[in-house]
Design a protein around this motif. Structure first.
Motif, PDB file in Angstrom:
ATOM      1  N   VAL A  42       0.856  -1.124  -0.070  1.00 38.70           N
ATOM      2  CA  VAL A  42      -0.011  -0.072   0.096  1.00 38.70           C
ATOM      3  C   VAL A  42       1.074   1.196  -0.033  1.00 38.70           C
ATOM      4  CG1 VAL A  42      -1.982   1.252   1.208  1.00 38.70           C
ATOM      5  CG2 VAL A  42      -1.670  -1.137   1.137  1.00 38.70           C
ATOM      6  N   ASP A  44       0.917   4.285   0.985  1.00 40.28           N
ATOM      7  CA  ASP A  44       0.331   5.198   1.936  1.00 40.28           C
ATOM      8  C   ASP A  44       1.375   6.187   2.592  1.00 40.28           C
ATOM      9  OD1 ASP A  44       0.833   3.289   3.414  1.00 40.28           O
ATOM     10  OD2 ASP A  44      -1.153   3.108   4.477  1.00 40.28           O
ATOM     11  N   ILE A  88       3.395  -0.085  -9.176  1.00 41.68           N
ATOM     12  CA  ILE A  88       2.234   0.024  -9.454  1.00 41.68           C
ATOM     13  C   ILE A  88       1.711  -0.554 -11.047  1.00 41.68           C
ATOM     14  CG2 ILE A  88      -0.093   1.258  -9.436  1.00 41.68           C
ATOM     15  CD1 ILE A  88       1.428   3.369  -7.602  1.00 41.68           C
ATOM     16  N   TYR A  90      -0.914  -1.481 -13.495  1.00 39.08           N
ATOM     17  CA  TYR A  90      -2.029  -1.093 -13.776  1.00 39.08           C
ATOM     18  C   TYR A  90      -2.656  -2.007 -14.971  1.00 39.08           C
ATOM     19  CZ  TYR A  90      -1.729   3.571 -11.604  1.00 39.08           C
ATOM     20  OH  TYR A  90      -1.378   4.533 -10.717  1.00 39.08           O
ATOM     21  N   THR A 162      -0.164  -6.550  -3.376  1.00 39.33           N
ATOM     22  CA  THR A 162      -1.559  -6.318  -3.091  1.00 39.33           C
ATOM     23  C   THR A 162      -2.574  -6.256  -4.439  1.00 39.33           C
ATOM     24  OG1 THR A 162      -0.983  -5.051  -0.986  1.00 39.33           O
ATOM     25  CG2 THR A 162      -3.155  -4.982  -1.974  1.00 39.33           C
ATOM     26  N   ASN A 163      -3.653  -6.955  -4.658  1.00 43.11           N
ATOM     27  CA  ASN A 163      -4.277  -6.919  -5.840  1.00 43.11           C
ATOM     28  C   ASN A 163      -5.481  -6.020  -5.818  1.00 43.11           C
ATOM     29  OD1 ASN A 163      -3.339  -9.277  -7.986  1.00 43.11           O
ATOM     30  ND2 ASN A 163      -3.034  -9.839  -5.887  1.00 43.11           N
ATOM     31  N   TYR A 164      -5.713  -5.427  -6.752  1.00 44.62           N
ATOM     32  CA  TYR A 164      -7.032  -4.376  -6.863  1.00 44.62           C
ATOM     33  C   TYR A 164      -7.511  -4.483  -8.236  1.00 44.62           C
ATOM     34  CZ  TYR A 164      -4.394  -1.925  -3.135  1.00 44.62           C
ATOM     35  OH  TYR A 164      -3.720  -1.515  -2.028  1.00 44.62           O
ATOM     36  N   PRO A 165      -8.898  -4.232  -8.503  1.00 46.77           N
ATOM     37  CA  PRO A 165      -9.513  -4.549  -9.727  1.00 46.77           C
ATOM     38  C   PRO A 165      -8.978  -4.070 -10.928  1.00 46.77           C
ATOM     39  CG  PRO A 165     -11.136  -3.834  -7.988  1.00 46.77           C
ATOM     40  CD  PRO A 165      -9.828  -3.500  -7.355  1.00 46.77           C
ATOM     41  N   ASP A 166      -8.157  -2.972 -10.653  1.00 44.51           N
ATOM     42  CA  ASP A 166      -7.426  -2.261 -11.911  1.00 44.51           C
ATOM     43  C   ASP A 166      -6.137  -2.375 -11.926  1.00 44.51           C
ATOM     44  OD1 ASP A 166      -7.226  -0.384  -9.781  1.00 44.51           O
ATOM     45  OD2 ASP A 166      -7.702   1.321 -10.976  1.00 44.51           O
ATOM     46  N   ARG A 167      -5.496  -2.726 -10.898  1.00 46.14           N
ATOM     47  CA  ARG A 167      -3.974  -2.870 -10.746  1.00 46.14           C
ATOM     48  C   ARG A 167      -3.655  -3.751  -9.658  1.00 46.14           C
ATOM     49  NH1 ARG A 167      -6.349   0.788  -7.431  1.00 46.14           N
ATOM     50  NH2 ARG A 167      -5.440   1.352  -5.563  1.00 46.14           N
ATOM     51  N   TRP A 168      -2.084  -4.093  -9.823  1.00 45.51           N
ATOM     52  CA  TRP A 168      -1.453  -4.865  -8.651  1.00 45.51           C
ATOM     53  C   TRP A 168      -0.355  -4.350  -8.245  1.00 45.51           C
ATOM     54  CZ3 TRP A 168       3.182  -7.433  -9.500  1.00 45.51           C
ATOM     55  CH2 TRP A 168       3.535  -7.583 -10.889  1.00 45.51           C
TER      56      TRP A 168
END
Length: 721
Positions: A42, A44, A88, A90, A162-168
């Motif tokens: 993350v 942040d 990141i 995408y 970490t996996n997200y809908p539009d990127r890892w």
């Protein structure tokens, strides 16, 4: 021919080596972290928000003439202990990410991945690589010869994906203690690579021409440190192991053997770029077994080194020479006798000099009348011009101990060699010129090797020419030289085509020939191959080839390698073979490779062969595969009709990126053997492992009766002082 080729090598080196570094203008400015970072995938923390961003990656595949369509952003920072990186990646294409499993050191072409290539000396020949696939499986390796990555190298670092809908998002911390670098240098070579399988796009931050791998250090950009990178400080690692095991030899009917071993390694960084490795009573029982092949070859097969002690800076020792002319081959050490202790000094003295010194002592084996041996090697490499180098090597094998008096092998065998490696600044030209001489009691004539090659590799054309001479009495007992007393000439040319549209990504036609002659330049054997390969935009490929082979036997040879009879010395054999291979697209969870060939064989016989590999993955936890090959030989008597199956099912289960289970079975009809190898590995801390290994061998001709069986439990711990 030999003299002319050597002259060309030096002419081209003088013409091309002085060019400026290609991607000198691609610079990433790294700043020291202003706040602590947590490796959690993350972005942040304040330190990330203040770090410079590297983006606008360049496309390499399918074309290398534009920016990448798949976006990637990279940031880096550091503190007194670690280098930090966050990438990141995408993803705007629908569907799941493509990964094999969570297994470490994954296959590049079968995983969505991000990789870092780091050249701390900016010498553009060697360095380190770190990365991950989209599921979080780690990749790390040492780099050598400008673009190659040895994934057997393993070190201590941490990462999270970490996996997200539009990127890892890949975040990593790489300790300064885990890499080798020269203190006081504020500019390192660096590049970032991204491979997105769904879109079929490979890209890099600093642009790399598509004919080269993204790992090509000739095309790295530069990371500029705001301060001199901190010293790694005291850098001593102690890696002990404790092992318990039980084994039983059913063939010889010996009693059960119980093992209780202890030993380990010590790694001492003499400075930030020079490392001393020490080992006492090493054990390599957890190393994965070699993949077998149906052996219809007249010469010894090569199997790569996998033992950790021999791997760091292993290219200094193992890559001297050619694939069939190696004065040093570490698998000769400890082959039939236990290693008692050893030491290796390896690394860089400065930007231009690399050194490797090795000494290993093995014990004697009374029942086999094998004397103890001492193995020593010294290699020194000096960079010249921009990326070329001159290397020296000395290798010694010396019998020691009381059994040496009764041994039938020579008391010693020594090799001395010198080679020049050409690598132009733009990577288009590469080459080598080398000479070796062996020293063995009572052998003073015809014990020299000389070889050279030159290659031109552009986007559309490849031209290659190699020649070799190996003397009749040349001997490398610690090396790999499968044949002697020959002159070899190997020309090769290929042409690549890149259509602008349609389903074909590229297609290539290639013609190569390999000729062998005796000392009087009489032809003894040759193989000429005309091949055509088509790569589709979905990354599947088709290859067709036509081979013409000729052999004049210099020694008796059994064409089946199962002891049915020998073809006589001096007999001549010639045949043609046609082959076709297909590799499916890697995006599917079901993948496969199919290949077949048909043609002649020795003694006017025929040979039909078929190979296949079928894989299925349950992402990201399970990867199943089965590889098989079949050879059908029809020959006159006494050999007759023979067929050999080799079948190897394999299962890789990765419960997490720290807990792996592998089961590997091989059924070899030619050797009349079936072996099973299973391994459970728990990486309970970075670079610290607990293993349970079970292996056995069966005789398939005798109701699969057990030949031998063993169970080993091993614990290792990586302790940094």
């Amino acid at each position: 021919m030999k003299k002319n080729l050597l002259v060309l090598l030096f002419i081209f080196s003088s013409l091309f080596v002085f060019a400026q570094k290609k991607n000198e203008s691609y610079r990433y400015h790294i700043k020291k972290a202003t706040s602590p970072l947590v490796i959690d995938g993350v972005m942040d923390e304040e330190s990330w928000l203040q770090a410079e961003s590297a983006k606008d990656f360049y496309m390499m595949v399918p074309m290398d003439t534009s920016f990448a369509n798949v976006l990637t952003e990279v940031r880096m920072t550091y503190d007194n202990k670690n280098i930090y990186l966050i990438a990141i990646c995408y993803d705007t294409n629908p569907g799941a990410y493509v990964v094999e499993s969570l297994k470490r050191d994954f296959s590049f072409n079968k995983n969505d991945n991000f990789l870092l290539f780091m050249d701390p000396f900016d010498g553009r020949t060697d360095g380190f690589s770190f990365g991950s696939n989209a599921a979080g499986a780690q990749w790390d390796g040492s780099m050598y010869e400008g673009s190659k990555v040895d994934l057997s190298w393993d070190n201590k670092w941490t990462s999270v994906v970490t996996n997200y809908p539009d990127r890892w998002v890949f975040e990593a911390a790489i300790p300064f203690k885990s890499i080798r670098y020269k203190e006081g240098i504020k500019e390192w070579g660096i590049n970032f690579s991204r491979f997105d399988i769904k879109s079929g796009e490979k890209s890099s931050w600093a642009p790399v021409p598509r004919q080269f791998p993204s790992a090509s250090l000739a095309y790295t950009g530069i990371i500029v440190w705001d301060e001199v990178p901190p010293s790694a400080g005291r850098n001593i690692s102690i890696i002990p192991y404790v092992l318990g095991g039980v084994s039983k030899d059913h063939v010889n009917g010996t009693p059960i053997d119980y093992r209780k071993d202890i030993g380990g390694d010590v790694k001492v960084a003499l400075n930030s770029s020079l490392n001393l490795d020490l080992t006492v009573n090493p054990d390599f029982s957890q190393v994965e077994v070699d993949k077998q092949v149906i052996n219809l070859n007249r010469f010894e097969l090569f199997f790569a080194e996998k033992r950790q002690f021999f791997l760091e800076n292993g290219d200094l020792f193992a890559n001297f020479g050619y694939s069939s002319i190696r004065p040093f081959f570490s698998r000769r050490i400890g082959l039939n006798a236990p290693i008692r202790y050893g030491a290796r000094l390896s690394g860089k003295l400065n930007k231009d000099w690399r050194i490797g010194v090795m000494d290993v002592q093995t014990g004697d084996v009374d029942e086999a009348s094998l004397p103890a041996q001492n193995y020593g090697a010294i290699t020194l490499q000096r960079r010249v011009f921009s990326r070329s180098n001159i290397a020296f090597m000395f290798v010694n094998r010396q019998s020691t101990g009381s059994l040496s008096k009764n041994s039938t092998s020579p008391d010693f065998n020594r090799n001395v060699g010198l080679e020049y490696n050409l690598a132009s600044s733009n990577n288009l030209w590469s080459g080598k010129a080398m000479v070796l001489k062996s020293f063995t009691p009572d052998q003073t004539q015809d014990n020299v090797v000389q070889a050279a090659h030159l290659q031109y590799l552009s986007k559309n054309w490849t031209f290659y020419l190699q020649e070799e001479y190996v003397g009749k009495n040349y001997l490398a007992e610690v090396g790999y030289v499968p044949r002697n007393d020959y002159v070899k000439i190997n020309p090769k040319v290929s042409r690549n085509f890149f259509p602008q549209s349609g389903n074909i990504l590229s297609h290539t036609v290639q013609l190569s020939s390999t000729y062998y002659f005796d000392g009087s330049m009489n032809r003894t054997d040759n193989e000429s191959i005309l091949s055509y390969m088509v790569t589709l935009r979905d990354q599947s490929s088709i290859t067709a080839a036509f081979n013409n082979s000729y052999v004049k036997l210099l020694k008796p040879f059994d064409p089946t390698n199962i002891g049915k009879g020998l073809l006589a010395t001096g007999t001549e054999h010639q045949w043609n073979t046609a082959s076709l291979d297909y590799v499916s697209k890697p995006q599917s969870v079901l993948t496969y490779q199919l290949g077949g060939s048909y043609g002649g064989y020795y003694a006017e016989g025929t040979r039909y062969s078929f190979t296949s590999q079928l894989g299925y993955r349950f992402q990201p936890y399970v990867s199943l595969a089965i590889a098989s090959s079949y050879n059908d030989l029809k020959l006159p008597q006494p050999w007759g009709h023979n067929s050999f199956w080799l079948v190897g099912p394999r299962a890789d289960v990765t419960f997490s990126n720290t807990l792996y289970f592998t089961a590997f079975v091989q059924y070899n009809e030619q050797l009349k053997n079936m072996n099973i190898n299973t391994r459970l590995q728990w990486r309970y801390k970075p670079a610290s492992d607990f293993y349970i290994v079970y292996a056995d061998n069966y005789d398939p001709t005798s109701s699969f009766s057990v030949k031998n069986r063993q169970l080993v439990v091993k614990w290792t711990y990586w302790w940094n002082l």
